[in-house]
Design a protein around this motif. Structure first.
Motif, PDB file in Angstrom:
ATOM      1  N   UNK A 216       0.813  -1.226   0.000  1.00  0.00           N
ATOM      2  CA  UNK A 216       0.000   0.000   0.000  1.00  0.00           C
ATOM      3  C   UNK A 216       0.840   1.266   0.000  1.00  0.00           C
ATOM      4  N   UNK A 217       2.127   1.142   0.366  1.00  0.00           N
ATOM      5  CA  UNK A 217       2.973   2.325   0.463  1.00  0.00           C
ATOM      6  C   UNK A 217       3.703   2.637  -0.835  1.00  0.00           C
ATOM      7  N   UNK A 218       3.978   1.589  -1.643  1.00  0.00           N
ATOM      8  CA  UNK A 218       4.698   1.843  -2.878  1.00  0.00           C
ATOM      9  C   UNK A 218       5.298   0.585  -3.475  1.00  0.00           C
ATOM     10  N   UNK A 219       6.191   0.785  -4.443  1.00  0.00           N
ATOM     11  CA  UNK A 219       6.763  -0.325  -5.183  1.00  0.00           C
ATOM     12  C   UNK A 219       7.973  -0.932  -4.502  1.00  0.00           C
ATOM     13  N   UNK A 220       8.131  -2.238  -4.694  1.00  0.00           N
ATOM     14  CA  UNK A 220       9.292  -2.968  -4.194  1.00  0.00           C
ATOM     15  C   UNK A 220      10.360  -3.059  -5.279  1.00  0.00           C
ATOM     16  N   UNK A 221      11.615  -3.145  -4.862  1.00  0.00           N
ATOM     17  CA  UNK A 221      12.720  -3.385  -5.797  1.00  0.00           C
ATOM     18  C   UNK A 221      12.494  -4.673  -6.571  1.00  0.00           C
ATOM     19  N   UNK A 222      11.742  -5.602  -5.984  1.00  0.00           N
ATOM     20  CA  UNK A 222      11.531  -6.920  -6.575  1.00  0.00           C
ATOM     21  C   UNK A 222      10.105  -7.101  -7.100  1.00  0.00           C
ATOM     22  N   UNK A 223       9.296  -6.044  -7.054  1.00  0.00           N
ATOM     23  CA  UNK A 223       7.878  -6.171  -7.363  1.00  0.00           C
ATOM     24  C   UNK A 223       7.565  -6.030  -8.841  1.00  0.00           C
ATOM     25  N   UNK A 224       6.306  -5.738  -9.125  1.00  0.00           N
ATOM     26  CA  UNK A 224       5.806  -5.701 -10.500  1.00  0.00           C
ATOM     27  C   UNK A 224       5.668  -4.284 -11.046  1.00  0.00           C
ATOM     28  N   UNK A 225       5.407  -3.313 -10.171  1.00  0.00           N
ATOM     29  CA  UNK A 225       5.015  -1.994 -10.660  1.00  0.00           C
ATOM     30  C   UNK A 225       6.182  -1.064 -10.934  1.00  0.00           C
ATOM     31  N   UNK A 251      15.054  -3.073   0.025  1.00  0.00           N
ATOM     32  CA  UNK A 251      13.991  -3.683  -0.781  1.00  0.00           C
ATOM     33  C   UNK A 251      13.072  -2.664  -1.458  1.00  0.00           C
ATOM     34  N   UNK A 252      13.315  -1.364  -1.293  1.00  0.00           N
ATOM     35  CA  UNK A 252      12.455  -0.367  -1.932  1.00  0.00           C
ATOM     36  C   UNK A 252      12.824  -0.185  -3.395  1.00  0.00           C
ATOM     37  N   UNK A 253      11.823   0.106  -4.233  1.00  0.00           N
ATOM     38  CA  UNK A 253      12.087   0.391  -5.644  1.00  0.00           C
ATOM     39  C   UNK A 253      12.894   1.671  -5.760  1.00  0.00           C
ATOM     40  N   UNK A 254      13.651   1.840  -6.846  1.00  0.00           N
ATOM     41  CA  UNK A 254      14.365   3.106  -7.049  1.00  0.00           C
ATOM     42  C   UNK A 254      13.447   4.318  -6.971  1.00  0.00           C
ATOM     43  N   UNK A 255      12.226   4.187  -7.481  1.00  0.00           N
ATOM     44  CA  UNK A 255      11.287   5.314  -7.437  1.00  0.00           C
ATOM     45  C   UNK A 255      10.884   5.635  -6.003  1.00  0.00           C
ATOM     46  N   UNK A 256      10.667   4.610  -5.180  1.00  0.00           N
ATOM     47  CA  UNK A 256      10.350   4.843  -3.766  1.00  0.00           C
ATOM     48  C   UNK A 256      11.534   5.494  -3.059  1.00  0.00           C
ATOM     49  N   UNK A 257      12.747   5.049  -3.370  1.00  0.00           N
ATOM     50  CA  UNK A 257      13.939   5.648  -2.757  1.00  0.00           C
ATOM     51  C   UNK A 257      14.007   7.133  -3.095  1.00  0.00           C
ATOM     52  N   UNK A 258      13.827   7.455  -4.377  1.00  0.00           N
ATOM     53  CA  UNK A 258      13.899   8.862  -4.788  1.00  0.00           C
ATOM     54  C   UNK A 258      12.792   9.689  -4.128  1.00  0.00           C
ATOM     55  N   UNK A 259      11.572   9.160  -4.134  1.00  0.00           N
ATOM     56  CA  UNK A 259      10.455   9.895  -3.530  1.00  0.00           C
ATOM     57  C   UNK A 259      10.686  10.120  -2.041  1.00  0.00           C
TER      58      UNK A 259
END
Length: 388
Positions: A216-225, A251-259
């Motif tokens: 619910x918080x955002x994308x995972x580094x290993x996820x689909x979105x 484990x956070x997606x690059x986009x989550x890290x930047x945000x």
């Protein structure tokens, strides 16, 4: 014949019951392995140096397993006796609450869950079987129960003042191990911002945004979105910051890290990882993002498993540490083992002096060794935990 069949039925029930009770140990023995090895050679000088350090590990999943953390175990990687043998001052204990069956470093969905089965097999309370929040609360209870049974051996750390008390106790003839609670992925919030307060009250002071799947918080580094923070994720980050909960971007997606970095006013951590420049693994974030985390005062914990370091030997782990120190700066590198996290390793926590010895062999200075092995983490927690 009826009597014989009845005897067979009873025997089968006994076998099934024994299997049920033995299954948790069998499962973990096959997952949290330590490679067979001869005793590591640690010189007297290296051991003496190690014994004088404040050693900190930013990530272990020990509370997930059906073991008493106060008892030395023949399986897994971490327990209080082995932490004491390894001269660990502070261990971050992370609560795992959901893991998909199809977990991979790329393309993992959150449609399934191994932990439901594990919680049942390990005879966790029924309240944990269908609630990720209750799973987190139960694991916090396990650590606090261990502290209550042996306060001379284990001290739960909740604030910066506790760090100072822990150091003082260890310097005064007592040698308790500190334990700090963390959440691996914030899905135990179950979509409710008030659950951050519930987890804080339970003792949690570090929270990951995602684990192996988008939530619910955002994308995972290993996820689909591959997506960044959602509106709920942004609200959660603000609330974590308000409460001085340390945000973990492992484990956070690059986009989550930047945000997240665009929002926060306090340093963050990546508790267990490698650097892509040292190990080209999909488990590791791209180096420029890691540098940005360091440049904002953050801390990066280097892991001991293949996916993080492209090897598991002490020399291979130290090679990753060397790259991280040179690239990020000496003040931003720490240990982040991922012990008890379903990863095979080459040494357990009782053998951590081998890292000190290997760093000495690799030409690290005493200051570098002191900071990486725990000095940086002690400073970081003093500065960023609630003051208490």
């Amino acid at each position: 014949m009826k009597r014989i069949l009845g005897g067979i039925a009873i025997a089968l029930l006994i076998i099934a019951a024994l299997g049920f009770f033995l299954l948790p140990g069998i499962l973990e023995s096959n997952i949290n392995r330590v490679a067979d090895h001869d005793p590591y050679e640690v010189s007297e000088a290296a051991q003496a140096m190690h014994d004088g350090l404040s050693v900190v590990d930013l990530h272990a999943d020990t509370l997930l397993w059906a073991r008493d953390p106060l008892e030395r175990s023949s399986r897994g990687h971490v327990d209080v006796p082995r932490l004491t043998e390894g001269n660990v001052t502070l261990q971050v204990f992370s609560a795992v609450t959901k893991v998909p069956y199809d977990q991979q470093y790329e393309g993992t969905s959150g449609d399934s869950d191994i932990i439901t089965l594990l919680a049942t097999v390990q005879r966790w309370p029924s309240r944990t079987w269908d609630s990720l929040l209750e799973r987190a609360l139960y694991q916090a209870e396990k650590l606090k129960d261990a502290e209550s049974r042996a306060p001379e051996k284990l001290m739960v750390v909740r604030n910066a003042a506790d760090i100072d008390r822990l150091i003082e106790r260890r310097g005064g003839g007592s040698s308790p191990v500190g334990g700090l609670l963390a959440i691996e992925g914030a899905h135990p919030l179950e979509g409710k911002i008030e659950n951050i307060g519930t987890l804080y009250d339970a003792g949690y002071r570090m929270m990951g945004i995602t684990h192996f799947f988008d939530n619910e918080l955002g994308g995972s580094l290993h996820g689909l979105s591959g997506e960044g923070l959602t509106d709920f994720g942004r609200e959660a980050v603000r609330e974590m910051e308000r409460r001085k909960i340390i945000i973990d971007l492992a484990h956070a997606s690059p986009a989550v890290v930047r945000d997240t970095l665009d929002m926060v006013k306090r340093p963050v951590v990546v508790s267990h990882t490698g650097l892509y420049g040292a190990c080209e693994s999909p488990r590791n974030l791209e180096d420029p993002l890691m540098k940005r985390i360091a440049d904002t005062g953050g801390l990066v914990g280097i892991g001991y498993w293949e996916g993080a370091a492209c090897g598991t030997s002490p020399a291979e782990i130290v090679r990753s540490i060397r790259f991280a120190v040179d690239f990020l700066g000496i003040d931003h590198v720490a240990l982040g083992s991922d012990y008890d996290g379903a990863v095979p390793v080459a040494f357990d926590t009782s053998e951590l002096a081998v890292l000190t010895a290997e760093m000495l062999n690799a030409g690290f200075t005493e200051e570098e060794i002191s900071k990486v092995m725990g000095g940086n983490a002690i400073r970081f927690f003093r500065e960023n935990l609630p003051q208490g």
